[in-house]
Write an enzyme that holds these catalytic residues in place. Structure first.
Site, PDB file in Angstrom:
ATOM      1  CG  HIS A 253      -0.350   0.090   2.521  1.00 54.40           C
ATOM      2  ND1 HIS A 253      -0.112  -1.013   3.309  1.00 54.40           N
ATOM      3  CD2 HIS A 253       0.081   1.151   3.218  1.00 54.40           C
ATOM      4  CE1 HIS A 253       0.435  -0.636   4.453  1.00 54.40           C
ATOM      5  NE2 HIS A 253       0.571   0.689   4.416  1.00 54.40           N
ATOM      6  CG  ASP A 304      -0.010  -4.310   2.265  1.00 52.58           C
ATOM      7  OD1 ASP A 304      -0.404  -3.836   1.197  1.00 52.58           O
ATOM      8  OD2 ASP A 304       0.427  -3.619   3.200  1.00 52.58           O
ATOM      9  CB  SER A 389       2.892   2.179   6.261  1.00 55.41           C
ATOM     10  OG  SER A 389       1.733   2.510   6.955  1.00 55.41           O
TER      11      SER A 389
END
Length: 987
Positions: A253, A304, A389
């Site tokens: 992402h 991911d 992240s």
């Protein structure tokens, strides 16, 4: 991922893929800071970010989300290039500089994206703050990327300068344009009451003692600048070959265009405490995508992850570490886990958990799935945040077992985080673009774990024998088994003699590559002053100084003097075989090659311009070239009929000579022959009453023609023309052709006369009569006399009547004429015969002819001259009659029939007749109670104009369109008798 957000590329430090690792910047100082006076004032272009309140409000919410990158700036699209902004400065004959300034009001930081970006070897790009406190660069041709992008890191200022330097002899013209400006409205870590940064106060700096067991892994973690205005975290990861391939593991992402990602390494605090000022970092930019495995929220699949490979090997100075990995599936193999990350874009932080982790689906409600590791909670209040992240999850031995996808953890809670499992990512989607295995284990060894890798570097030491002779790239540490290329540039006035590698010559090469380096090496560029030979020669009749082969050093100058002998001049000077003109001196400036110079001489020649006007010649004629000291003669010849009027030498008359000689010529001259034509006199005269043109003594040139016009006065004519006393007739013009002598011309004139032919008819005469001769302009009268009993009927002049005049005069006669008189008897009689329509004569009618009315019964009119006369005839009980009688040349008798006027008699009923309309137009109708046998229409002269038997015995329709307007008598015959009625016909 902890706070990953999709943003467009803005800070793209695109460095061209090297065959060896390279530093991000080459260093150096821009000319705008070294020499401000020479570069001049820089113009600034304002980039307005507009209102940021919406961004700031959004950040309050977005900063709380774990799957959104931490945003710090607003991207602004622009188009700023050397073609439309800034200014060029020619710094020297070898370098030109383009500068432009950018000002973004209120910006905390500015970073740029260039597209296109392609610059030649030797060109440099700098980006620096207006005050010069921060400098990025120099960037050079090694920063070119295949996709044409280049991005810069952050400069913490609201005003920056972009400076591009390009050699004037560059192999091609550089292409660069600023495509995007990022207006930073908050620091990656804003100074607040929490000391440094926005990261939660529970975050622990990676420099704290608790993290030192993972010191190597800390050196592998980088802050990722994605979309040019947001941050994620990534980790430099080892592969089974341990060859230093710079793979970076992050979260899917966080995926953005890889060539636009900027990597900040060593963005750390030196101590456990937050620093007082923003610390430095080391950056690399640009990567190539290798694989990613997106999480499918519907199928609950995907880990991911995102794997990219940086376009540049980490430089030796960065001292980076490649972390190992563990693709174990059993959580019991892990005693504890740690996270190393950049929360909210802050300096590197450290989190750990001794609580056991669990296989889990992504999110609190997906326990039945196993795509992720669920970290139940972090110890000691540590946490992750937006910006963390993509950061790696390490096992207790410092091996990567996953990367952060998202979670609920924050300062003050013990909520979980989820990491995509490395063991799931290993096979991924089953292809090399969706798994880690294809890249981290290209040998297909199928090993389960691998430890970290600390690369070995070897020094490639560079040097030059003479710094003024040229340059070579700075010494460089190259990673073992990798390569690096050095570029050598020779200074003006010098020559590259040799390149020594480890003391051994490899020739005068301009670049050299060390391939698969396994040890230290040296490379040295040897320069020498360049000398060249100038070969100077001169032809006969002059000299050049200096002469022969002259040796000069590169970059110096050498002058030559060219001197012709007496009577000679410099005809040309050839430099390298090309004419530079007949110069007396010539200088080779800044010599950078061999040359030749040759002087050519020629004897002086002079031009004698010999001209002759028309009607003669000079021989020789035109521009006659004569050499110095020689002589030249000219002959002057007039044409037939001409003579030499004068000869002018250098504008001064020397008389009407037939020859002229210039002796010992030492200058230019001119000679001009002037000729004049022979002329003759023609004496032209005219008598009175005319003229000749031209008149008097007329001069005519030899061989020409001369015409004369002879013009008589008004009323006169040319009687004769005498040429040299001999008549040539009464000609109006005369021309002397090809005159070669004197002549005379005399014109004689006489007056015009005209003939008037006068004639008369019988019964009269004209006086004078016959052909009467009169002179031009005079007058002549004629009398016309009729005989007894006759009158003048008409007089015709030139066939046109002038009336019955008794005297006629021709005035100012200019031509012949005729006059003819005609006569007629004096008068005639008009006699009327008047009768009734029933036959008998009427003796009591009154006849009026014109204005003459006789007594009743007198029908004779005497002494009537020819003409047209109206008349009327009236009598009691009759309709009147009228008309016109024409008297010409005899007595006239005219018969008149009067119609009985019975229209007032009351008719019997059986005779009742109806006529309508009356007056009528074009048609009228007659209706009768009794049978109509006949119908007549009679005009007032008694003439029957219509006579018709009945077709319908009781009704008749009469058309009158062809009749003239006026009154008519309608006579209707019935069995009982005739009825007459007057009717009016209108047009």
């Amino acid at each position: 991922m902890k706070g990953v957000r999709h943003i467009f590329p803005v800070i793209i430090l695109l460095l061209f893929s090297f065959t060896a690792h390279a530093q991000l910047m080459l260093g150096g100082m821009p000319q705008g800071l070294l020499n401000k006076e020479k570069t001049g004032k820089i113009s600034f272009h304002t980039v307005d970010p507009g209102k940021l309140s919406q961004y700031i409000e959004e950040d309050k919410m977005l900063d709380t989300l774990t799957e959104i990158p931490w945003r710090f700036g607003k991207n602004i699209r622009v188009n700023i290039s050397p073609e439309n902004a800034g200014s060029w400065i020619v710094s020297s004959e070898r370098l030109k500089i383009w500068q432009t300034g950018l000002y973004s009001p209120g910006a905390v930081s500015i970073n740029l994206v260039f597209y296109p970006f392609r610059i030649p070897h030797g060109a440099k790009l700098f980006v620096y703050s207006k005050d010069g406190s921060e400098i990025l660069g120099a960037f050079d041709h090694r920063n070119n990327q295949e996709d044409g992008y280049f991005a810069t890191s952050l400069i913490f200022s609201d005003s920056i300068v972009v400076e591009y330097q390009e050699p004037t002899n560059a192999e091609f013209k550089g292409q660069l344009a600023i495509e995007q400006v990022t207006h930073g409205y908050r620091h990656p870590r804003v100074f607040t009451e929490k000391l440094f940064g926005d990261a939660g106060s529970c975050n622990i700096n990676a420099s704290c003692d608790v993290a030192q067991a993972y010191a190597n892994q800390i050196r592998s973690v980088a802050l990722l600048l994605v979309e040019s205005n947001s941050f994620c975290t990534g980790t430099l990861i080892n592969n089974v070959r341990e060859d230093g391939s710079p793979y970076i593991l992050s979260a899917n992402h966080c995926y953005r265009t890889p060539s636009t990602v900027v990597f900040w390494f060593n963005w750390d605090s030196e101590t456990c405490n937050n620093p007082a000022t923003i610390p430095a970092h080391q950056a690399l930019s640009g990567a190539s995508h290798r694989a990613k495995y997106a999480y499918d929220i519907s199928a609950k699949t995907g880990s991911d992850f995102w794997l990219m490979e940086m376009n540049h090997l980490p430089p030796y100075e960065y001292n980076l570490f490649y972390s190992g990995w563990n693709r174990a599936t059993d959580p019991l193999e892990f005693d504890s886990v740690v996270g190393i990350h950049h929360p909210s874009g802050d300096i590197k932080k450290f989190s750990w958990s001794t609580d056991s982790i669990q296989p889990w689906g992504y999110g609190a409600t997906n326990v039945a799935f196993d795509t992720h590791w669920r970290v139940r909670s972090w110890d000691e209040g540590t946490t992750t945040e937006s910006g963390s992240s993509g950061s790696a999850l390490f096992d207790h031995k410092g091996r990567i077992i996953g990367q952060l996808h998202g979670g609920y953890a924050a300062c003050g809670n013990t909520e979980p985080d989820w990491y995509g499992r490395f063991c799931i990512s290993w096979e991924g989607g089953g292809t090399e673009t969706t798994d880690l295995k294809s890249w981290l284990d290209p040998n297909n060894s199928n090993i389960k774990t691998i430890e970290g890798y600390q690369p070995v570097f070897h020094l490639l030491a560079s040097s030059v024998n003479n710094p003024e002779g040229g340059t070579i790239d700075a010494s460089f540490y190259v990673m073992e088994n990798h390569s690096h290329t050095f570029y050598i540039t020779t200074a003006t006035g010098h020559i590259l003699m040799d390149v020594l590698v480890d003391g051994v010559s490899v020739g005068a090469v301009t670049s050299y590559s060390f391939d698969n380096v396994t040890g230290n090496h040296t490379i040295k560029a040897v320069f020498d002053t360049q000398t060249y030979t100038l070969t100077a020669t001169a032809g006969t009749n002059g000299s050049i100084d200096p002469q022969g082969e002259i040796a000069v050093e590169q970059g110096t100058s050498q002058s030559f003097s060219i001197t012709p002998d007496e009577g000679y001049y410099i005809q040309d000077v050839l430099v390298d075989g090309v004419s530079v003109g007949a110069v007396g001196t010539y200088t080779f400036d800044s010599v950078i090659g061999n040359h030749s110079i040759e002087a050519v001489f020629a004897i002086h020649t002079y031009t004698i311009t010999a001209t002759a006007d028309t009607n003669g010649s000079i021989d020789p004629q035109g521009e006659v070239v004569a050499e110095h000291g020689t002589s030249q003669s000219f002959s002057i010849i007039p044409d037939e009929g001409y003579y030499i009027q004068d000869v002018m030498v250098d504008g001064v008359s020397v008389g009407a000579v037939g020859t002229y000689t210039f002796d010992s010529i030492i200058s230019n001259h001119s000679i001009e022959a002037v000729f004049a034509i022979h002329t003759y006199t023609i004496t032209a005269t005219a008598s009175t009453n005319g003229s000749i043109d031209p008149q008097g003594e007329v001069v005519a040139e030899h061989g020409t023609s001369q015409s004369f016009s002879i013009i008589p006065d008004e009323g006169y004519y040319i009687q004769d023309v005498m040429v040299d006393g001999v008549s040539v007739g009464a000609v109006g013009t005369y021309t002397f052709d090809s005159v070669i002598g004197n002549h005379t011309l005399e014109a004689v004139f006489a007056i015009h006369t005209y003939t008037i032919t006068a004639t008369a008819g019988t019964n009269g005469s004209i006086d004078p009569q016959g052909e009467v001769v009169v002179e031009h302009g005079t007058s002549q009268s004629f009398s016309i006399i009729p005989d007894e009993g006759y009158y003048i009927q008409d007089v015709m002049v030139d066939g046109v009547s002038v009336g019955a005049v008794s005297l006629y005069e021709f005035v100012n006669l200019t031509e012949d004429h005729t006059i003819h008189a005609m006569f007629e008897q004096t008068s005639f009689e008009v006699i009327f015969d008047v009768v009734s329509e029933t036959g008998p004569a009427i003796s009591n009618a009154i006849v009026t002819l014109s204005d003459i009315m006789n007594e009743a019964g007198n029908y004779l009119f005497s002494s009537i001259i020819p003409g047209s006369y109206p008349f009327t005839v009236t009598c009691d009980k009759y309709f009147p009659a009228e008309g016109v009688v024409v008297v010409e040349d005899a007595d006239v008798h005219i018969s008149i029939i009067l119609l009985i006027d019975d229209t007032t008699v009351e008719e019997e009923p059986s005779k009742k007749v109806r006529v309508y309309p009356n007056p009528s137009r074009n048609v009228f109708t007659v209706e009768s109670a009794a049978e109509i046998r006949r119908l007549q229409l009679v005009d007032l002269t008694g003439r029957v104009v219509l006579d018709r038997s009945t077709l319908n015995p009781y009704t008749m329709r009469i058309e009158t369109g062809a009749l003239q307007e006026g009154f008519y008598i309608l006579r209707i015959e019935l069995p009982q008798g005739i009825i007459q009625q007057k009717i009016q016909i209108n047009p």
